[in-house]
Design a protein around this motif. Structure first.
Motif, PDB file in Angstrom:
ATOM      1  N   ARG A 194     -35.232  52.278  94.625  1.00 22.21           N
ATOM      2  CA  ARG A 194     -35.000  53.385  95.558  1.00 22.21           C
ATOM      3  C   ARG A 194     -36.447  53.957  96.095  1.00 22.21           C
ATOM      4  N   ASP A 195     -36.150  54.391  97.666  1.00 20.57           N
ATOM      5  CA  ASP A 195     -37.269  54.671  98.239  1.00 20.57           C
ATOM      6  C   ASP A 195     -38.316  55.731  97.710  1.00 20.57           C
ATOM      7  N   GLU A 196     -37.837  56.560  96.784  1.00 21.61           N
ATOM      8  CA  GLU A 196     -38.818  57.365  96.027  1.00 21.61           C
ATOM      9  C   GLU A 196     -39.790  56.713  94.996  1.00 21.61           C
ATOM     10  N   PHE A 197     -39.617  55.677  94.792  1.00 21.52           N
ATOM     11  CA  PHE A 197     -40.472  54.912  93.839  1.00 21.52           C
ATOM     12  C   PHE A 197     -41.715  54.665  94.480  1.00 21.52           C
ATOM     13  N   HIS A 198     -42.956  55.085  93.958  1.00 23.15           N
ATOM     14  CA  HIS A 198     -44.209  54.707  94.555  1.00 23.15           C
ATOM     15  C   HIS A 198     -45.087  54.310  93.382  1.00 23.15           C
ATOM     16  N   PRO A 199     -45.164  53.177  93.282  1.00 20.74           N
ATOM     17  CA  PRO A 199     -46.147  52.289  92.140  1.00 20.74           C
ATOM     18  C   PRO A 199     -47.515  53.230  92.096  1.00 20.74           C
ATOM     19  N   SER A 200     -48.019  53.647  92.962  1.00 19.07           N
ATOM     20  CA  SER A 200     -49.305  54.293  93.137  1.00 19.07           C
ATOM     21  C   SER A 200     -49.310  55.730  92.279  1.00 19.07           C
ATOM     22  N   ASP A 201     -48.148  56.282  92.292  1.00 19.16           N
ATOM     23  CA  ASP A 201     -47.793  57.548  91.520  1.00 19.16           C
ATOM     24  C   ASP A 201     -48.161  57.230  89.785  1.00 19.16           C
TER      25      ASP A 201
END
Length: 183
Positions: free
Chosen positions: A3-10
């Motif tokens: 999904r677009d809301e997954f951000h590895p940098s988070d």
């Protein structure tokens, strides 16, 4: 589907490794891959570098992976096993030369990439225990975690590498790693 809301940098590096371990397990269950060893070598070298406050060898260095802060040359070997398989012997990757001071054997849990055990063993002890494997052009060693702890004069560096894993997102100078336990 990602999904677009997954951000590895988070996520912290350790959290990303936990997620990756889950992904590898699912791919294995689906028959897409056969092993869980993908990032283990690089991770073990990075953890050893941090635990020994050393420097990684240049890529493709012949006989060692980390130069420790004291100048010692370390060859790093890793395996990923099920946490329940601590007594099961595993074959570590081939040794093709012996121009290092000690080997650091790192065993990671397949389920989480936690460090199950890590042992520093003098190269002469490893060489005496290794057996020739002509098909790979070198020598191999097969041991369990229990077998590693039974080698002469080993140094248990498990706590140091576990601390290095927990400190992956901190600058190396901020590491406060525990001392090794000699046996």
């Amino acid at each position: 589907m990602i999904r677009d809301e997954f951000h590895p940098s988070d996520f912290s590096s350790h959290d990303l490794l936990r997620q990756y371990a889950g992904i590898l397990s699912e791919l294995r269950a689906r028959g897409v891959i056969r092993t869980l060893n993908a990032p283990s070598g690089d991770l073990a070298e990075t953890l050893t570098e941090r635990a020994y406050r050393g420097a990684l060898a240049p890529n493709s260095e012949k006989s060692w992976d980390v130069r420790a802060a004291d100048g010692g040359l370390l060859q790093v070997k890793s395996r990923v096993i099920a946490a329940s398989a601590r007594s099961k012997p595993v074959q570590f990757s081939v040794f093709r030369s012996w121009d290092f001071d000690a080997a650091v054997f790192v065993v990671l849990a397949a389920e989480t990439y936690e460090v199950l055990g890590a042992f520093e063993v003098e190269s002469t002890v490893v060489q005496a225990r290794a057996r020739a494997a002509a098909w790979v052009g070198g020598e191999i060693i097969t041991l369990s975690l229990v077998g590693l702890a039974a080698l002469p004069d080993y140094i248990d560096v498990t706590a140091r590498l576990q601390a290095a894993l927990e400190s992956l997102d901190l600058p190396m100078a901020e590491n406060d790693l525990p001392a090794a336990q000699e046996h």
